[in-house]
Design a protein around this motif. Structure first.
Motif, PDB file in Angstrom:
ATOM      1  N   GLU A   3       0.800  -1.280  -0.115  1.00  0.00           N
ATOM      2  CA  GLU A   3       0.034  -0.117  -0.003  1.00  0.00           C
ATOM      3  C   GLU A   3       0.793   1.262  -0.101  1.00  0.00           C
ATOM      4  O   GLU A   3       2.044   1.235   0.505  1.00  0.00           O
ATOM      5  CB  GLU A   3      -0.814   0.083   1.233  1.00  0.00           C
ATOM      6  N   ARG A   4       0.428   2.338  -0.413  1.00  0.00           N
ATOM      7  CA  ARG A   4       1.371   3.528  -0.815  1.00  0.00           C
ATOM      8  C   ARG A   4       1.936   4.189   0.365  1.00  0.00           C
ATOM      9  O   ARG A   4       3.072   4.425   0.301  1.00  0.00           O
ATOM     10  CB  ARG A   4       0.285   4.656  -1.465  1.00  0.00           C
ATOM     11  N   THR A   5       1.245   4.249   1.618  1.00  0.00           N
ATOM     12  CA  THR A   5       1.843   4.913   2.638  1.00  0.00           C
ATOM     13  C   THR A   5       2.841   3.812   3.263  1.00  0.00           C
ATOM     14  O   THR A   5       4.268   4.301   3.576  1.00  0.00           O
ATOM     15  CB  THR A   5       0.947   4.994   4.054  1.00  0.00           C
ATOM     16  N   ALA A   6       2.712   2.678   3.162  1.00  0.00           N
ATOM     17  CA  ALA A   6       3.582   1.342   3.631  1.00  0.00           C
ATOM     18  C   ALA A   6       5.040   1.429   2.773  1.00  0.00           C
ATOM     19  O   ALA A   6       6.051   1.391   3.221  1.00  0.00           O
ATOM     20  CB  ALA A   6       3.066   0.197   3.669  1.00  0.00           C
ATOM     21  N   PHE A   7       4.579   1.797   1.509  1.00  0.00           N
ATOM     22  CA  PHE A   7       5.858   1.845   0.538  1.00  0.00           C
ATOM     23  C   PHE A   7       6.690   3.102   0.744  1.00  0.00           C
ATOM     24  O   PHE A   7       7.969   2.842   0.852  1.00  0.00           O
ATOM     25  CB  PHE A   7       5.301   1.691  -0.896  1.00  0.00           C
ATOM     26  N   LYS A   8       5.847   4.287   0.870  1.00  0.00           N
ATOM     27  CA  LYS A   8       6.919   5.460   1.285  1.00  0.00           C
ATOM     28  C   LYS A   8       7.563   5.125   2.645  1.00  0.00           C
ATOM     29  O   LYS A   8       8.807   5.507   2.620  1.00  0.00           O
ATOM     30  CB  LYS A   8       5.577   6.623   1.497  1.00  0.00           C
ATOM     31  N   SER A   9       7.118   4.529   3.664  1.00  0.00           N
ATOM     32  CA  SER A   9       7.751   4.306   4.803  1.00  0.00           C
ATOM     33  C   SER A   9       8.863   3.227   4.355  1.00  0.00           C
ATOM     34  O   SER A   9      10.317   3.309   5.159  1.00  0.00           O
ATOM     35  CB  SER A   9       7.060   3.444   6.114  1.00  0.00           C
ATOM     36  N   GLU A  10       8.855   2.530   3.556  1.00  0.00           N
ATOM     37  CA  GLU A  10       9.833   1.496   3.198  1.00  0.00           C
ATOM     38  C   GLU A  10      11.006   2.117   2.380  1.00  0.00           C
ATOM     39  O   GLU A  10      12.193   1.940   2.892  1.00  0.00           O
ATOM     40  CB  GLU A  10       9.257   0.280   2.690  1.00  0.00           C
ATOM     41  N   LEU A  11      10.603   2.922   1.515  1.00  0.00           N
ATOM     42  CA  LEU A  11      11.692   3.868   1.064  1.00  0.00           C
ATOM     43  C   LEU A  11      12.588   4.689   1.731  1.00  0.00           C
ATOM     44  O   LEU A  11      13.649   4.842   1.702  1.00  0.00           O
ATOM     45  CB  LEU A  11      11.108   4.566  -0.187  1.00  0.00           C
ATOM     46  N   LYS A  12      11.748   5.481   2.996  1.00  0.00           N
ATOM     47  CA  LYS A  12      12.500   6.300   3.622  1.00  0.00           C
ATOM     48  C   LYS A  12      13.381   5.455   4.464  1.00  0.00           C
ATOM     49  O   LYS A  12      14.561   6.091   4.923  1.00  0.00           O
ATOM     50  CB  LYS A  12      11.327   6.879   4.467  1.00  0.00           C
ATOM     51  N   HIS A  13      13.009   4.408   4.972  1.00  0.00           N
ATOM     52  CA  HIS A  13      13.823   3.367   5.886  1.00  0.00           C
ATOM     53  C   HIS A  13      14.867   3.181   5.061  1.00  0.00           C
ATOM     54  O   HIS A  13      16.247   3.121   5.740  1.00  0.00           O
ATOM     55  CB  HIS A  13      13.205   2.196   6.538  1.00  0.00           C
ATOM     56  N   LEU A  14      14.872   2.318   3.836  1.00  0.00           N
ATOM     57  CA  LEU A  14      15.939   2.169   3.067  1.00  0.00           C
ATOM     58  C   LEU A  14      17.015   3.350   2.824  1.00  0.00           C
ATOM     59  O   LEU A  14      18.221   3.172   2.958  1.00  0.00           O
ATOM     60  CB  LEU A  14      15.380   1.818   1.548  1.00  0.00           C
ATOM     61  N   LEU A  15      16.624   4.479   2.727  1.00  0.00           N
ATOM     62  CA  LEU A  15      17.474   5.823   2.495  1.00  0.00           C
ATOM     63  C   LEU A  15      18.207   5.919   3.948  1.00  0.00           C
ATOM     64  O   LEU A  15      19.473   6.093   3.924  1.00  0.00           O
ATOM     65  CB  LEU A  15      16.665   6.992   2.396  1.00  0.00           C
ATOM     66  N   GLN A  16      17.617   5.602   4.997  1.00  0.00           N
ATOM     67  CA  GLN A  16      18.380   5.811   6.445  1.00  0.00           C
ATOM     68  C   GLN A  16      19.292   4.809   6.638  1.00  0.00           C
ATOM     69  O   GLN A  16      19.937   5.061   7.629  1.00  0.00           O
ATOM     70  CB  GLN A  16      17.135   6.013   7.425  1.00  0.00           C
ATOM     71  N   THR A  17      18.972   3.466   5.863  1.00  0.00           N
ATOM     72  CA  THR A  17      20.121   2.545   6.126  1.00  0.00           C
ATOM     73  C   THR A  17      21.256   2.785   5.598  1.00  0.00           C
ATOM     74  O   THR A  17      22.440   2.030   5.766  1.00  0.00           O
ATOM     75  CB  THR A  17      19.576   1.307   5.896  1.00  0.00           C
ATOM     76  N   HIS A  18      21.475   3.937   4.786  1.00  0.00           N
ATOM     77  CA  HIS A  18      22.672   4.191   3.620  1.00  0.00           C
ATOM     78  C   HIS A  18      23.283   5.524   4.257  1.00  0.00           C
ATOM     79  O   HIS A  18      22.849   6.599   3.600  1.00  0.00           O
ATOM     80  CB  HIS A  18      22.400   4.105   2.402  1.00  0.00           C
TER      81      HIS A  18
END
Length: 241
Positions: A3-18
């Motif tokens: 779902e869109r909100t969950a996907f946004k959260s996943e992308l933000k988390h991915l950014l923050q891991t780098h």
């Protein structure tokens, strides 16, 4: 497919891991007890290679944007990059040139500098992505999330411009490029997350956007590693001889 909100959260988390500020080259750059001006000059000239192309990335994203409300936001981004009027500063390439001049680098030396291989790879990956309307979501993820997200990083709560001021005694004017982006890119990254989440209407598109964020962040890390090998390790070897 998320779902869109969950996907946004996943992308933000991915950014923050780098987190590239954890790279060893920044330990050498930001140590106020041992400022390394020559290293900072070399790193800044590589950063300038990226800055020279950034307006082109955003222009392509604006031109190809299929969603009107995001297209308007991208036009504002283009306007600020070109004029600096919203931040009451200046053209963003000129802001980087001011920073490099404050380091004692001449205009001729600045323009003669060439990108290292990893710097060039990062430039060309993003150019290829934003120029292809069929991969628009990839270009948006690479530029608006992974790239603009680099400017939001801090170390112990301190952003790049504060770390540079402390280590090298640079003025707020000298560091406007970093302070402006540290503020503006909060909104740009949020816009990118929303845009990419809305664009990705299939699982395959979501996977491609994830890969773009991950790959772009890894290219940034590779760029710093290339600089570290080229600029730092030869000096370390010379000291042991």
């Amino acid at each position: 497919m998320l779902e869109r909100t969950a996907f946004k959260s996943e992308l933000k988390h991915l950014l923050q891991t780098h987190l590239t500020l954890s790279h060893p080259i920044f330990l050498e750059l930001f140590d106020p007890r041992r400022p390394n001006l020559e290293l900072l000059r070399k790193v800044a000239l590589q950063g300038y290679q990226l800055t020279k192309h950034f307006l082109s990335y955003v222009e392509h994203l604006y031109f190809h944007c299929p969603l009107p409300r995001f297209k308007r936001a991208l036009l504002i981004n283009v306007y600020e990059e070109e004029t600096g009027r919203l931040s009451r500063t200046g053209n963003h390439v000129a802001l980087m040139q001011n920073f490099i001049a404050a380091l004692g680098v001449s205009d001729a030396a600045r323009e003669a500098a060439q990108p290292l291989p990893a710097t060039r790879e990062l430039i060309e990956y993003r150019l290829a992505a934003v120029r292809d309307p069929g991969r628009y979501h990839v270009g948006a993820a690479a530029v608006m999330i992974a790239s603009e997200g680099q400017n939001l990083e801090t170390r112990a709560g301190e952003p790049r411009h504060e770390l540079l001021a402390k280590a090298y005694g640079l003025s707020p004017f000298d560091l406007q490029f970093f302070s402006v982006h540290q503020q503006e890119d909060v909104g740009h990254v949020e816009q990118g997350l929303s845009l990419v989440a809305e664009l990705c209407t299939t699982r395959a598109m979501q996977d491609e956007a994830r890969d773009a964020v991950d790959h772009t962040c890894r290219l940034f890390h590779a760029m710093y590693e290339n600089m570290h090998v080229e600029f730092c390790r030869p000096a370390a070897r010379a000291m042991t001889v």
